[in-house]
Design a protein around this motif. Structure first.
Motif, PDB file in Angstrom:
ATOM      1  N   THR A  26      -3.632   7.724  -2.593  1.00 45.59           N
ATOM      2  CA  THR A  26      -3.228   6.481  -1.956  1.00 45.59           C
ATOM      3  C   THR A  26      -3.408   5.377  -2.987  1.00 45.59           C
ATOM      4  O   THR A  26      -3.989   5.601  -4.051  1.00 45.59           O
ATOM      5  CB  THR A  26      -4.095   6.167  -0.715  1.00 45.59           C
ATOM      6  OG1 THR A  26      -5.453   6.061  -1.125  1.00 45.59           O
ATOM      7  CG2 THR A  26      -3.940   7.224   0.358  1.00 45.59           C
ATOM      8  N   GLY A  27      -2.925   4.193  -2.660  1.00 45.21           N
ATOM      9  CA  GLY A  27      -3.127   3.106  -3.603  1.00 45.21           C
ATOM     10  C   GLY A  27      -2.451   1.834  -3.171  1.00 45.21           C
ATOM     11  O   GLY A  27      -1.966   1.712  -2.038  1.00 45.21           O
ATOM     12  N   LYS A  28      -2.456   0.899  -4.119  1.00 42.70           N
ATOM     13  CA  LYS A  28      -1.817  -0.392  -3.920  1.00 42.70           C
ATOM     14  C   LYS A  28      -1.070  -0.748  -5.189  1.00 42.70           C
ATOM     15  O   LYS A  28      -1.484  -0.384  -6.292  1.00 42.70           O
ATOM     16  CB  LYS A  28      -2.855  -1.480  -3.647  1.00 42.70           C
ATOM     17  CG  LYS A  28      -3.624  -1.306  -2.371  1.00 42.70           C
ATOM     18  CD  LYS A  28      -4.625  -2.433  -2.219  1.00 42.70           C
ATOM     19  CE  LYS A  28      -5.454  -2.231  -0.961  1.00 42.70           C
ATOM     20  NZ  LYS A  28      -6.445  -3.312  -0.801  1.00 42.70           N
ATOM     21  N   VAL A  29       0.049  -1.441  -5.006  1.00 40.51           N
ATOM     22  CA  VAL A  29       0.779  -2.004  -6.138  1.00 40.51           C
ATOM     23  C   VAL A  29       1.073  -3.462  -5.817  1.00 40.51           C
ATOM     24  O   VAL A  29       1.175  -3.841  -4.643  1.00 40.51           O
ATOM     25  CB  VAL A  29       2.095  -1.247  -6.454  1.00 40.51           C
ATOM     26  CG1 VAL A  29       1.825   0.188  -6.855  1.00 40.51           C
ATOM     27  CG2 VAL A  29       3.071  -1.301  -5.297  1.00 40.51           C
ATOM     28  N   TRP A  30       1.174  -4.269  -6.864  1.00 32.88           N
ATOM     29  CA  TRP A  30       1.546  -5.671  -6.721  1.00 32.88           C
ATOM     30  C   TRP A  30       2.825  -5.867  -7.511  1.00 32.88           C
ATOM     31  O   TRP A  30       2.874  -5.634  -8.718  1.00 32.88           O
ATOM     32  CB  TRP A  30       0.423  -6.577  -7.214  1.00 32.88           C
ATOM     33  CG  TRP A  30      -0.739  -6.573  -6.276  1.00 32.88           C
ATOM     34  CD1 TRP A  30      -0.963  -7.442  -5.250  1.00 32.88           C
ATOM     35  CD2 TRP A  30      -1.831  -5.654  -6.246  1.00 32.88           C
ATOM     36  NE1 TRP A  30      -2.122  -7.123  -4.583  1.00 32.88           N
ATOM     37  CE2 TRP A  30      -2.676  -6.021  -5.182  1.00 32.88           C
ATOM     38  CE3 TRP A  30      -2.176  -4.535  -7.012  1.00 32.88           C
ATOM     39  CZ2 TRP A  30      -3.836  -5.332  -4.872  1.00 32.88           C
ATOM     40  CZ3 TRP A  30      -3.334  -3.846  -6.703  1.00 32.88           C
ATOM     41  CH2 TRP A  30      -4.143  -4.249  -5.639  1.00 32.88           C
ATOM     42  N   PHE A  31       3.879  -6.283  -6.809  1.00 38.97           N
ATOM     43  CA  PHE A  31       5.248  -6.294  -7.320  1.00 38.97           C
ATOM     44  C   PHE A  31       5.813  -7.722  -7.291  1.00 38.97           C
ATOM     45  O   PHE A  31       5.564  -8.475  -6.361  1.00 38.97           O
ATOM     46  CB  PHE A  31       6.101  -5.382  -6.422  1.00 38.97           C
ATOM     47  CG  PHE A  31       7.565  -5.446  -6.687  1.00 38.97           C
ATOM     48  CD1 PHE A  31       8.121  -4.769  -7.753  1.00 38.97           C
ATOM     49  CD2 PHE A  31       8.411  -6.175  -5.861  1.00 38.97           C
ATOM     50  CE1 PHE A  31       9.491  -4.822  -7.992  1.00 38.97           C
ATOM     51  CE2 PHE A  31       9.763  -6.234  -6.087  1.00 38.97           C
ATOM     52  CZ  PHE A  31      10.307  -5.551  -7.168  1.00 38.97           C
ATOM     53  N   THR A  32       6.576  -8.069  -8.343  1.00 41.80           N
ATOM     54  CA  THR A  32       7.237  -9.370  -8.373  1.00 41.80           C
ATOM     55  C   THR A  32       8.683  -9.229  -8.824  1.00 41.80           C
ATOM     56  O   THR A  32       9.001  -8.361  -9.626  1.00 41.80           O
ATOM     57  CB  THR A  32       6.508 -10.363  -9.303  1.00 41.80           C
ATOM     58  OG1 THR A  32       7.134 -11.645  -9.182  1.00 41.80           O
ATOM     59  CG2 THR A  32       6.546  -9.923 -10.762  1.00 41.80           C
ATOM     60  N   LYS A  33       9.519 -10.096  -8.274  1.00 47.94           N
ATOM     61  CA  LYS A  33      10.888 -10.238  -8.756  1.00 47.94           C
ATOM     62  C   LYS A  33      11.019 -11.480  -9.621  1.00 47.94           C
ATOM     63  O   LYS A  33      12.074 -11.748 -10.163  1.00 47.94           O
ATOM     64  CB  LYS A  33      11.871 -10.331  -7.576  1.00 47.94           C
ATOM     65  CG  LYS A  33      12.048  -9.037  -6.826  1.00 47.94           C
ATOM     66  CD  LYS A  33      13.113  -9.166  -5.759  1.00 47.94           C
ATOM     67  CE  LYS A  33      13.282  -7.825  -5.043  1.00 47.94           C
ATOM     68  NZ  LYS A  33      14.350  -7.873  -4.063  1.00 47.94           N
ATOM     69  N   ASP A  34       9.933 -12.242  -9.753  1.00 41.22           N
ATOM     70  CA  ASP A  34       9.968 -13.500 -10.490  1.00 41.22           C
ATOM     71  C   ASP A  34      10.045 -13.312 -12.006  1.00 41.22           C
ATOM     72  O   ASP A  34      10.625 -14.139 -12.695  1.00 41.22           O
ATOM     73  CB  ASP A  34       8.747 -14.358 -10.153  1.00 41.22           C
ATOM     74  CG  ASP A  34       8.751 -14.810  -8.700  1.00 41.22           C
ATOM     75  OD1 ASP A  34       9.806 -14.726  -8.044  1.00 41.22           O
ATOM     76  OD2 ASP A  34       7.690 -15.244  -8.227  1.00 41.22           O
ATOM     77  N   SER A  84       0.873  -1.169   0.000  1.00 36.56           N
ATOM     78  CA  SER A  84       0.000   0.000   0.000  1.00 36.56           C
ATOM     79  C   SER A  84       0.909   1.218   0.000  1.00 36.56           C
ATOM     80  O   SER A  84       2.068   1.143   0.395  1.00 36.56           O
ATOM     81  CB  SER A  84      -0.922   0.000   1.220  1.00 36.56           C
ATOM     82  OG  SER A  84      -0.168   0.115   2.402  1.00 36.56           O
ATOM     83  N   TYR A  85       0.385   2.333  -0.483  1.00 38.83           N
ATOM     84  CA  TYR A  85       1.209   3.536  -0.469  1.00 38.83           C
ATOM     85  C   TYR A  85       0.356   4.780  -0.251  1.00 38.83           C
ATOM     86  O   TYR A  85      -0.852   4.790  -0.492  1.00 38.83           O
ATOM     87  CB  TYR A  85       2.041   3.687  -1.747  1.00 38.83           C
ATOM     88  CG  TYR A  85       1.257   4.000  -2.985  1.00 38.83           C
ATOM     89  CD1 TYR A  85       0.972   5.314  -3.338  1.00 38.83           C
ATOM     90  CD2 TYR A  85       0.801   2.991  -3.820  1.00 38.83           C
ATOM     91  CE1 TYR A  85       0.254   5.606  -4.479  1.00 38.83           C
ATOM     92  CE2 TYR A  85       0.089   3.274  -4.960  1.00 38.83           C
ATOM     93  CZ  TYR A  85      -0.184   4.587  -5.291  1.00 38.83           C
ATOM     94  OH  TYR A  85      -0.911   4.878  -6.422  1.00 38.83           O
ATOM     95  N   LYS A  86       1.048   5.814   0.216  1.00 39.82           N
ATOM     96  CA  LYS A  86       0.443   7.129   0.409  1.00 39.82           C
ATOM     97  C   LYS A  86       1.370   8.141  -0.234  1.00 39.82           C
ATOM     98  O   LYS A  86       2.566   8.149   0.050  1.00 39.82           O
ATOM     99  CB  LYS A  86       0.260   7.424   1.893  1.00 39.82           C
ATOM    100  CG  LYS A  86      -0.434   8.738   2.145  1.00 39.82           C
ATOM    101  CD  LYS A  86      -0.736   8.939   3.615  1.00 39.82           C
ATOM    102  CE  LYS A  86      -1.517  10.228   3.780  1.00 39.82           C
ATOM    103  NZ  LYS A  86      -2.025  10.401   5.117  1.00 39.82           N
ATOM    104  N   ASP A  87       0.815   8.960  -1.108  1.00 41.06           N
ATOM    105  CA  ASP A  87       1.596   9.990  -1.797  1.00 41.06           C
ATOM    106  C   ASP A  87       1.117  11.350  -1.308  1.00 41.06           C
ATOM    107  O   ASP A  87       0.031  11.803  -1.671  1.00 41.06           O
ATOM    108  CB  ASP A  87       1.423   9.861  -3.312  1.00 41.06           C
ATOM    109  CG  ASP A  87       2.371  10.738  -4.089  1.00 41.06           C
ATOM    110  OD1 ASP A  87       2.791  11.800  -3.570  1.00 41.06           O
ATOM    111  OD2 ASP A  87       2.701  10.373  -5.229  1.00 41.06           O
ATOM    112  N   THR A  88       1.924  11.998  -0.449  1.00 43.17           N
ATOM    113  CA  THR A  88       1.536  13.293   0.106  1.00 43.17           C
ATOM    114  C   THR A  88       1.646  14.416  -0.918  1.00 43.17           C
ATOM    115  O   THR A  88       0.984  15.433  -0.779  1.00 43.17           O
ATOM    116  CB  THR A  88       2.385  13.638   1.349  1.00 43.17           C
ATOM    117  OG1 THR A  88       3.765  13.601   0.990  1.00 43.17           O
ATOM    118  CG2 THR A  88       2.122  12.654   2.480  1.00 43.17           C
ATOM    119  N   GLU A  89       2.479  14.240  -1.952  1.00 44.80           N
ATOM    120  CA  GLU A  89       2.642  15.273  -2.986  1.00 44.80           C
ATOM    121  C   GLU A  89       1.341  15.498  -3.756  1.00 44.80           C
ATOM    122  O   GLU A  89       0.921  16.622  -3.953  1.00 44.80           O
ATOM    123  CB  GLU A  89       3.753  14.893  -3.971  1.00 44.80           C
ATOM    124  CG  GLU A  89       5.140  14.977  -3.396  1.00 44.80           C
ATOM    125  CD  GLU A  89       5.651  16.401  -3.245  1.00 44.80           C
ATOM    126  OE1 GLU A  89       5.392  17.244  -4.111  1.00 44.80           O
ATOM    127  OE2 GLU A  89       6.310  16.659  -2.229  1.00 44.80           O
TER     128      GLU A  89
END
Length: 186
Positions: A104-112, A95-100
């Motif tokens: 807010t939001g969500k990302v789904w990240f992989t190193k695979d 999850s993330y919060k961008d004060t600029e």
């Protein structure tokens, strides 16, 4: 479009008109050529085709200052512990919060996924906040949700398929191209 052997990236997006009819559908294509250190964006709005070409910014300047040279506060990312399979790859949810920009939001990240990505290109794709974050090195975000300051979904992106060595070309036929200098301070 990504590659396991080349740092070049291509992204095609299509927006849809809203139900009120005051937003026109837009098709855009971004090509970030990691080998030649350049960037091209093509936009088609109701048949009006425009494009820009520029050198990509220095990788060390990604997301550090705004257009006036003022330091940018990057979003705050928190690993949630949730995972999800996207396009056949296990992804960690953040999850993330961008004060600029007060989102807010969500990302789904992989190193695979074995993809070679030149991060400089993301500077011009509004993804530099993600790929400027060291937590997202050596991988890729396969899904993203962005919510406005009132919690309303503004944008949703999800990768449907990853096909290695997928042949693809981008035509500039019919586009009016302009050279711009998007390289910060140069």
């Amino acid at each position: 479009y990504y590659s396991a052997t080349s740092p070049s990236v291509g992204v095609e997006t299509k927006t849809i008109a809203n139900t009120e009819g005051d937003v026109a559908p837009i098709t855009s294509t971004m090509v970030m050529d990691g080998e030649n250190k350049c960037f091209m964006a093509l936009t088609d709005v109701n048949g009006m085709k425009m494009g820009i070409i520029s050198a990509t910014p220095d990788e060390n300047s990604i997301g550090t200052t705004d257009k006036n040279g003022k330091p940018v506060q990057p979003p705050t990312f928190t690993k949630t512990g949730n995972t999800r399979e996207i396009a056949g790859y296990k992804c960690d949810e953040y999850s993330y919060k961008d004060t600029e920009n007060k989102t807010t939001g969500k990302v789904w990240f992989t190193k695979d996924a074995r993809l070679k990505i030149d991060k400089r290109g993301w500077q011009n794709s509004n993804m530099s906040a993600y790929y400027g974050n060291p937590e997202f090195n050596e991988g890729i975000i396969l899904a993203n949700e962005v919510y406005d300051s009132k919690g309303k979904l503004e944008m949703k992106m999800e990768t449907k398929e990853i096909v290695e060595n997928f042949p693809h070309t981008v035509s500039v036929k019919g586009y009016s191209l302009r050279q711009m200098n998007l390289n910060k301070g140069k």
